[in-house]
Design a protein around this motif. Structure first.
Motif, PDB file in Angstrom:
ATOM      1  N   VAL A 205       0.855  -1.185   0.000  1.00 45.25           N
ATOM      2  CA  VAL A 205       0.000   0.000   0.000  1.00 45.25           C
ATOM      3  C   VAL A 205       0.892   1.236   0.000  1.00 45.25           C
ATOM      4  CG1 VAL A 205      -1.827   1.244   1.210  1.00 45.25           C
ATOM      5  CG2 VAL A 205      -1.773  -1.259   1.273  1.00 45.25           C
ATOM      6  N   PHE A 206       0.547   2.231  -0.832  1.00 47.83           N
ATOM      7  CA  PHE A 206       1.367   3.424  -1.025  1.00 47.83           C
ATOM      8  C   PHE A 206       0.688   4.663  -0.456  1.00 47.83           C
ATOM      9  CE2 PHE A 206       2.779   0.532  -4.256  1.00 47.83           C
ATOM     10  CZ  PHE A 206       4.112   0.811  -4.466  1.00 47.83           C
ATOM     11  N   GLY A 207       1.508   5.607   0.028  1.00 47.46           N
ATOM     12  CA  GLY A 207       1.025   6.953   0.278  1.00 47.46           C
ATOM     13  C   GLY A 207       0.762   7.636  -1.049  1.00 47.46           C
ATOM     14  N   GLN A 208      -0.193   8.582  -1.078  1.00 45.84           N
ATOM     15  CA  GLN A 208      -0.623   9.126  -2.364  1.00 45.84           C
ATOM     16  C   GLN A 208       0.486   9.866  -3.112  1.00 45.84           C
ATOM     17  OE1 GLN A 208      -3.536  12.203  -2.265  1.00 45.84           O
ATOM     18  NE2 GLN A 208      -2.630  13.320  -0.554  1.00 45.84           N
ATOM     19  N   VAL A 209       1.403  10.508  -2.395  1.00 42.94           N
ATOM     20  CA  VAL A 209       2.458  11.269  -3.061  1.00 42.94           C
ATOM     21  C   VAL A 209       3.452  10.333  -3.748  1.00 42.94           C
ATOM     22  CG1 VAL A 209       4.339  12.916  -2.756  1.00 42.94           C
ATOM     23  CG2 VAL A 209       2.217  13.202  -1.474  1.00 42.94           C
ATOM     24  N   VAL A 210       3.917   9.335  -3.027  1.00 45.53           N
ATOM     25  CA  VAL A 210       4.871   8.396  -3.618  1.00 45.53           C
ATOM     26  C   VAL A 210       4.197   7.556  -4.697  1.00 45.53           C
ATOM     27  CG1 VAL A 210       4.505   6.564  -1.911  1.00 45.53           C
ATOM     28  CG2 VAL A 210       6.696   6.723  -3.077  1.00 45.53           C
ATOM     29  N   ALA A 211       2.894   7.294  -4.545  1.00 44.26           N
ATOM     30  CA  ALA A 211       2.164   6.561  -5.580  1.00 44.26           C
ATOM     31  C   ALA A 211       2.096   7.382  -6.867  1.00 44.26           C
ATOM     32  CB  ALA A 211       0.754   6.229  -5.101  1.00 44.26           C
ATOM     33  N   GLY A 212       1.866   8.689  -6.721  1.00 43.68           N
ATOM     34  CA  GLY A 212       1.853   9.554  -7.899  1.00 43.68           C
ATOM     35  C   GLY A 212       3.226   9.688  -8.530  1.00 43.68           C
ATOM     36  N   LEU A 213       4.268   9.725  -7.708  1.00 44.30           N
ATOM     37  CA  LEU A 213       5.634   9.840  -8.211  1.00 44.30           C
ATOM     38  C   LEU A 213       6.019   8.629  -9.055  1.00 44.30           C
ATOM     39  CD1 LEU A 213       8.289  11.491  -8.132  1.00 44.30           C
ATOM     40  CD2 LEU A 213       8.914  10.187  -6.103  1.00 44.30           C
ATOM     41  N   LEU A 214       5.562   7.463  -8.640  1.00 38.42           N
ATOM     42  CA  LEU A 214       5.893   6.225  -9.368  1.00 38.42           C
ATOM     43  C   LEU A 214       4.836   5.840 -10.395  1.00 38.42           C
ATOM     44  CD1 LEU A 214       7.155   4.074  -6.350  1.00 38.42           C
ATOM     45  CD2 LEU A 214       8.557   5.163  -8.112  1.00 38.42           C
ATOM     46  N   SER A 215       3.761   6.631 -10.480  1.00 38.48           N
ATOM     47  CA  SER A 215       2.643   6.330 -11.403  1.00 38.48           C
ATOM     48  C   SER A 215       2.117   4.913 -11.173  1.00 38.48           C
ATOM     49  CB  SER A 215       3.092   6.503 -12.858  1.00 38.48           C
ATOM     50  OG  SER A 215       3.552   7.817 -13.095  1.00 38.48           O
ATOM     51  N   ILE A 216       1.771   4.634  -9.932  1.00 41.34           N
ATOM     52  CA  ILE A 216       1.331   3.300  -9.551  1.00 41.34           C
ATOM     53  C   ILE A 216      -0.042   2.983 -10.144  1.00 41.34           C
ATOM     54  CG2 ILE A 216       0.592   1.879  -7.600  1.00 41.34           C
ATOM     55  CD1 ILE A 216       3.592   2.163  -7.778  1.00 41.34           C
ATOM     56  N   GLU A 217      -0.171   1.783 -10.690  1.00 41.43           N
ATOM     57  CA  GLU A 217      -1.454   1.262 -11.161  1.00 41.43           C
ATOM     58  C   GLU A 217      -1.800   0.034 -10.324  1.00 41.43           C
ATOM     59  OE1 GLU A 217      -1.502   0.517 -15.326  1.00 41.43           O
ATOM     60  OE2 GLU A 217      -0.581   2.433 -15.846  1.00 41.43           O
ATOM     61  N   LEU A 218      -2.937   0.088  -9.664  1.00 45.10           N
ATOM     62  CA  LEU A 218      -3.305  -0.999  -8.764  1.00 45.10           C
ATOM     63  C   LEU A 218      -3.601  -2.281  -9.533  1.00 45.10           C
ATOM     64  CD1 LEU A 218      -5.587   0.816  -6.148  1.00 45.10           C
ATOM     65  CD2 LEU A 218      -3.115   0.499  -6.145  1.00 45.10           C
ATOM     66  N   TYR A 219      -3.221  -3.386  -8.913  1.00 45.29           N
ATOM     67  CA  TYR A 219      -3.446  -4.724  -9.457  1.00 45.29           C
ATOM     68  C   TYR A 219      -2.835  -4.888 -10.848  1.00 45.29           C
ATOM     69  CZ  TYR A 219      -6.793  -4.513  -5.646  1.00 45.29           C
ATOM     70  OH  TYR A 219      -7.373  -4.340  -4.420  1.00 45.29           O
ATOM     71  N   ASP A 220      -1.724  -4.185 -11.032  1.00 42.26           N
ATOM     72  CA  ASP A 220      -0.996  -4.289 -12.297  1.00 42.26           C
ATOM     73  C   ASP A 220      -0.234  -5.620 -12.324  1.00 42.26           C
ATOM     74  OD1 ASP A 220       0.178  -3.767 -14.692  1.00 42.26           O
ATOM     75  OD2 ASP A 220       1.585  -2.267 -13.939  1.00 42.26           O
ATOM     76  N   PHE A 221      -0.033  -6.132 -13.546  1.00 42.66           N
ATOM     77  CA  PHE A 221       0.745  -7.370 -13.674  1.00 42.66           C
ATOM     78  C   PHE A 221       2.215  -7.129 -13.342  1.00 42.66           C
ATOM     79  CE2 PHE A 221      -2.882  -8.281 -16.516  1.00 42.66           C
ATOM     80  CZ  PHE A 221      -3.310  -9.464 -15.928  1.00 42.66           C
ATOM     81  N   GLU A 222       2.639  -5.883 -13.521  1.00 42.13           N
ATOM     82  CA  GLU A 222       4.024  -5.539 -13.206  1.00 42.13           C
ATOM     83  C   GLU A 222       4.165  -5.362 -11.698  1.00 42.13           C
ATOM     84  OE1 GLU A 222       8.038  -4.560 -14.017  1.00 42.13           O
ATOM     85  OE2 GLU A 222       6.483  -5.318 -15.381  1.00 42.13           O
TER      86      GLU A 222
END
Length: 412
Positions: free
Chosen positions: A151-168
Motif C-alpha cells: 500500500v502506497f502513500g498518495q504522493v509516492v504513488a503519484g511519483l511512481l505512477s502506480i497502477e493498482l493490481y498491475d501485472f508488473e
C-alpha cells in the motif's frame, strides 16, 4: 464624603453614559468602545480559527501516530529476546487495547522505469484498523494481510505512477546484511516483489514516502528474525494516557523511550505554540493601541467635569477618590467594549462553525475541509476579556498619574 467603591462607581457610570457638553467627547468615547470591541472580536475570532486549524492538524497527525510508541534509545532496531520484558507484559497493562510490533527502514522502490527512496513499514493485518490509516484509503484496499500486497502513500504513488493490481510487480531493494559482492552491485541488495493493492491519503508526511507491507515480507527483505523497529501501543477509550505511559516506562526500563503522540511530533507542537504566542503578541499590540484613546477621553472628561470635581472636593472627596472615579471610567470603557467584542466574536465563530460561511475554495478544490475550521475555547475568551480589562485599567492608571494632583482639586 466617604471613599467607597459604590460612590466612585456611581459617579463614574454617570460621567461615562450621561450626555456631554462637548459632542466631540461623545464621539471619541464611542470610537474607543468600537476600537476595543473590534480588537477583542478580531482576537477571539483569529484565536478560534487557529484553534480549529491546530485541532485539524493534530488530529490528522495523531491518526497516523500510535498513542504510545516504544523505541530503543540506541540503534534502529532491537530484539525482544534480548530484553527483560515481553509483549505479554505490555498487553497486561490496564488500558492497553493492542500491542503492535512494527519493522521499518529506508529502501529503494522501483516500478516500471521509475524509482525512489521510501520508508517501508512491515505491519500486521490489524494495524490499518488500529492506526486509523484504513479509513484514509482513497483507492483500492489497505490490505497488508497478503504476503505480497503493498500500500502506497498518495504522493509516492503519484511519483511512481502506480497502477493498482498491475501485472508488473513493484521491486523492493535493501542492502544485504550478509556477504556482499563487489563484482555485481545488484547482488549487494536483497530484492523482494510486491503487488500494488491500495493508496491512502493521510495528509501527513506518511503520504510522501510511506509504503506498507506485511510484517513477513518486510522481515524477509530486511533479513530479520525477532528484531523490530518500534512497538506501537493502542489504548482503550477510557484509558488514562499519563498513567499508562508511566507504567510502560517502568516495564521497559531506561534503555527505551516511551513517547505519546505529542512527544512523537515535538517540533509540530512547538511550532503550534509559537504561532499561538505570535498571534497573541500581534493582536495584543493592536489592542493596546486601541486603548490609547482612553487617555484622550479621560483628559477631556476631566477638563469638562472640572466644576464637578471642585464641588466634590469641597464636599470632602479626596484626591484618591477623584482619581478612582476616572480610573473606573477607563475600566468601564474597556469592559463594555470587551464584552461587546466577545459577544460579536462568539456569534461569528458559531456562524462559521455551523454554516462554514468563509470557505477555503470552490466545491472542486482538493482541500481536506471546505471551510475554515473554528474551535471555540472559552478559556481564550476569558483570557482576552481579562487582558482587555487589565490593559484598560493600566492605561487609565498611567494617564491619571501624568495629571498633576493640584489639577484635580483646583476650585472653579
Amino acid at each position: 464624603m466617604k471613599n467607597n467603591s459604590g460612590t466612585s462607581s456611581f459617579i463614574a457610570f454617570r460621567y461615562l453614559f450621561s450626555p456631554k457638553k462637548h459632542n466631540i467627547i461623545n464621539i471619541i468615547s464611542v470610537i474607543s468602545v468600537l476600537g476595543i470591541m473590534a480588537s477583542t472580536a478580531a482576537l477571539v475570532i483569529v484565536l478560534s480559527v487557529f484553534n480549529g486549524l491546530q485541532d485539524l492538524i493534530t488530529s490528522t497527525f495523531n491518526r497516523s501516530n500510535p498513542p504510545l510508541k516504544i523505541e530503543v534509545k540506541e540503534g534502529k532496531m532491537f530484539s525482544l529476546e534480548d530484553r527483560h520484558f515481553f509483549i505479554g507484559d505490555l498487553e497486561k497493562v490496564e488500558g492497553v487495547k493492542a500491542v503492535e510490533e512494527v519493522v521499518s527502514d529506508l529502501i529503494l522502490v522501483a516500478y516500471h522505469e521509475k524509482q525512489t527512496l521510501a520508508t517501508l513499514y512491515g505491519v500486521s493485518e490489524n494495524f490499518p484498523a488500529l492506526s486509523g490509516l484504513e479509513e484514509t484509503t482513497i483507492d483500492g484496499d489497505f490490505e497488508v494481510g497478503s504476503e505480497n500486497g503493498i500500500v502506497f502513500g498518495q504522493v509516492v504513488a503519484g511519483l511512481l505512477s502506480i497502477e493498482l493490481y498491475d501485472f508488473e510487480s513493484v521491486k523492493l531493494y535493501y542492502p544485504k546484511r550478509s556477504k556482499k559482492s563487489l563484482v555485481n552491485p545488484i547482488d549487494a541488495f536483497q530484492t523482494c516483489y510486491a503487488r500494488p493493492v491500495g493508496v491512502f491519503a493521510s495528509y501527513t508526511p506518511y503520504d510522501e514516502n510511506a509504503l506498507f507491507v506485511s510484517k513477513k515480507l518486510a522481515k524477509e527483505l530486511f533479513e530479520l528474525d525477532t528484531k523490530v523497529s518500534f512497538i506501537a501501543l493502542y489504548l482503550n477509550e477510557n484509558a488514562k494516557l499519563g498513567k499508562v505511559q508511566k507504567k510502560i516506562e517502568q516495564i521497559v526500563g531506561d534503555d527505551f523511550t516511551v513517547q505519546n503522540q505529542m512527544q512523537q511530533e515535538a517540533l509540530l507542537y512547538k511550532t503550534i505554540k509559537g504561532e499561538n504566542l505570535t498571534v497573541y503578541l500581534i493582536l495584543g499590540f493592536i489592542f493596546v493601541i486601541a486603548t490609547f484613546n482612553i487617555i484622550g477621553i479621560l483628559g477631556m472628561l476631566i477638563i469638562e467635569k472640572k466644576q464637578d470635581i471642585s464641588i466634590l472636593h469641597t464636599l470632602g472627596a479626596s484626591k484618591a477618590l477623584l482619581k478612582k472615579i476616572f480610573l473606573i471610567v477607563g475600566a468601564m470603557i474597556g469592559i463594555f467594549g470587551g464584552f461587546l467584542g466577545i459577544c460579536i466574536g462568539l456569534i461569528c465563530c458559531l456562524i462559521q462553525q455551523h454554516f462554514g460561511v468563509i470557505s477555503l475554495g470552490n466545491a472542486e478544490s482538493s482541500y481536506i475541509i471546505s471551510a475554515y475550521p473554528v474551535s471555540i475555547a472559552f478559556v481564550d475568551f476569558a483570557v482576552v476579556f481579562f487582558l482587555g480589562t487589565g490593559i484598560s485599567l493600566l492605561t487609565s492608571w498611567v494617564s491619571l498619574q501624568k495629571i498633576k494632583n493640584n489639577y484635580l482639586i483646583n476650585k472653579y
